[in-house]
Design a protein around this motif. Structure first.
Motif, PDB file in Angstrom:
ATOM      1  N   SER A   5      52.465  49.978  32.417  1.00  0.00           N
ATOM      2  CA  SER A   5      51.986  49.638  31.082  1.00  0.00           C
ATOM      3  C   SER A   5      50.693  48.822  31.155  1.00  0.00           C
ATOM      4  CB  SER A   5      53.043  48.849  30.308  1.00  0.00           C
ATOM      5  OG  SER A   5      53.306  47.607  30.935  1.00  0.00           O
ATOM      6  N   GLU A   6      50.511  48.082  32.276  1.00  0.00           N
ATOM      7  CA  GLU A   6      49.294  47.281  32.442  1.00  0.00           C
ATOM      8  C   GLU A   6      49.143  46.865  33.900  1.00  0.00           C
ATOM      9  OE1 GLU A   6      47.350  42.980  31.003  1.00  0.00           O
ATOM     10  OE2 GLU A   6      49.296  43.625  30.225  1.00  0.00           O
TER      11      GLU A   6
ATOM     12  N   ILE B  35      54.512  45.877  34.055  1.00  0.00           N
ATOM     13  CA  ILE B  35      53.251  45.145  34.175  1.00  0.00           C
ATOM     14  C   ILE B  35      53.123  44.723  35.631  1.00  0.00           C
ATOM     15  CG2 ILE B  35      51.902  43.140  33.457  1.00  0.00           C
ATOM     16  CD1 ILE B  35      53.516  43.119  30.847  1.00  0.00           C
TER      17      ILE B  35
ATOM     18  N   ALA C 110      48.119  52.977  38.019  1.00  0.00           N
ATOM     19  CA  ALA C 110      47.530  52.876  36.684  1.00  0.00           C
ATOM     20  C   ALA C 110      48.033  53.946  35.707  1.00  0.00           C
ATOM     21  CB  ALA C 110      46.005  52.919  36.763  1.00  0.00           C
TER      22      ALA C 110
ATOM     23  N   ILE D 175      54.888  38.924  34.246  1.00  0.00           N
ATOM     24  CA  ILE D 175      54.648  40.260  34.791  1.00  0.00           C
ATOM     25  C   ILE D 175      55.937  40.722  35.466  1.00  0.00           C
ATOM     26  CG2 ILE D 175      52.152  39.943  35.102  1.00  0.00           C
ATOM     27  CD1 ILE D 175      52.651  39.436  38.080  1.00  0.00           C
TER      28      ILE D 175
ATOM     29  N   LYS E  15      47.410  43.847  35.615  1.00  0.00           N
ATOM     30  CA  LYS E  15      46.824  42.548  35.287  1.00  0.00           C
ATOM     31  C   LYS E  15      46.193  41.953  36.536  1.00  0.00           C
ATOM     32  CE  LYS E  15      47.846  38.326  32.715  1.00  0.00           C
ATOM     33  NZ  LYS E  15      48.892  37.556  31.989  1.00  0.00           N
TER      34      LYS E  15
ATOM     35  N   LYS F 292      45.140  50.689  41.063  1.00  0.00           N
ATOM     36  CA  LYS F 292      44.390  51.444  40.058  1.00  0.00           C
ATOM     37  C   LYS F 292      44.462  52.952  40.324  1.00  0.00           C
ATOM     38  CE  LYS F 292      41.264  47.595  39.141  1.00  0.00           C
ATOM     39  NZ  LYS F 292      39.935  47.001  39.406  1.00  0.00           N
TER      40      LYS F 292
END
Length: 260
Positions: A157-158, A135, A153, A177, A160, A149
């Motif tokens: 997994s994410e 994360i 990305a 995170i 944030k 991104k």
């Protein structure tokens, strides 16, 4: 007679104006409302302090303009400029091709790399392979968010997003995170704090991408304000040449942040 009186009045007004003291131009300088140490943040009394605040004072003094530091939420700072709520952005904004579609920039006034930090004792680096499954926290509307991104990305997994980098740092320290990406100097300020020393370490600089990370940090200006751009460019060169830039920087850094 009326025409003679009118002409005399105009002549007197012109004469008075010629000898009146010049009024310094007043500019509203936009900075991020969110603290961004060591560049800009409010102290306990609410006064804005930091490297960039001192740089603004020096720059505006050199340019002979009166500048008022005006905090604006980061995600609305470009609209504030284009709608004339502020006159310039001096807030660690990267010069990028995407932003140059909307606003103009001065010459760069510093340039430092983007980096990733994470928990001590966990071995990974600032690459897609290193961040796989993790994360990653980033500040919204920043070049680091855009970079993450594009490059991270597909594998994390994410991603944030936070309104401030401080919020991302706090979540990293709390274990919510796994890593955060931002400007190296800003992250170093966190790592130098008691909380940062206890929890986290640098995992490395991200691979450069000038199209996203930009060609350094510049003053954001409206595209039509060419005279102001010239004035600020001249002031940047002057404070670098006369030693003011170096004197301010030595208070905050042990290296030249101007970059190559």
């Amino acid at each position: 007679m009326k025409n003679l009186l009118k002409s005399a009045a105009v002549a007197l007004a012109v004469s008075v104006a010629a000898f009146a003291p010049a009024v310094a131009q007043e500019l509203k300088i936009g900075v991020a409302a969110e603290p961004y140490p060591p560049f800009s943040s409010p102290d306990a009394s609410g006064k804005w302090v930091g490297w960039e605040i001192e740089f603004i004072d020096a720059l505006c003094g050199e340019a002979k303009v009166k500048c008022v530091v005006t905090p604006v939420a980061w995600d609305g700072i470009i609209p504030a400029l284009t709608t004339k709520k502020i006159d310039a952005i001096i807030g660690s904004m990267s010069i990028t091709p995407e932003r140059e579609k909307t606003i103009a920039f001065s010459d760069k006034y510093y340039n430092t790399p983007a980096a990733v930090i994470g928990p001590k004792g966990q071995k990974f680096d600032a690459t897609p392979e290193g961040l796989k499954g993790k994360i990653l926290g980033v500040q919204v509307s920043t070049v680091s968010a855009d970079y993450a991104k594009k490059y991270f990305a597909p594998v994390v997994s994410e991603i944030k997003e936070y309104q401030t980098q401080d919020e991302a740092n706090q979540d990293l320290a709390a274990g919510r995170i796994d890593a955060t990406q931002a400007d190296l100097i800003t992250l170093q300020a966190f790592l130098d704090s008691d909380q940062g020393k206890a929890c986290c370490e640098t995992k490395g600089n991200v691979k450069d991408d000038p199209e996203i990370l930009g060609a350094g940090i510049g003053i954001g200006l409206r595209q039509e304000d060419k005279a102001l751009k010239d004035k600020f460019n001249a002031a940047i060169k002057a404070v670098r040449a006369n030693g003011t830039y170096a004197a301010i920087s030595k208070k905050y850094f042990d290296f030249d942040i101007y970059g190559k």
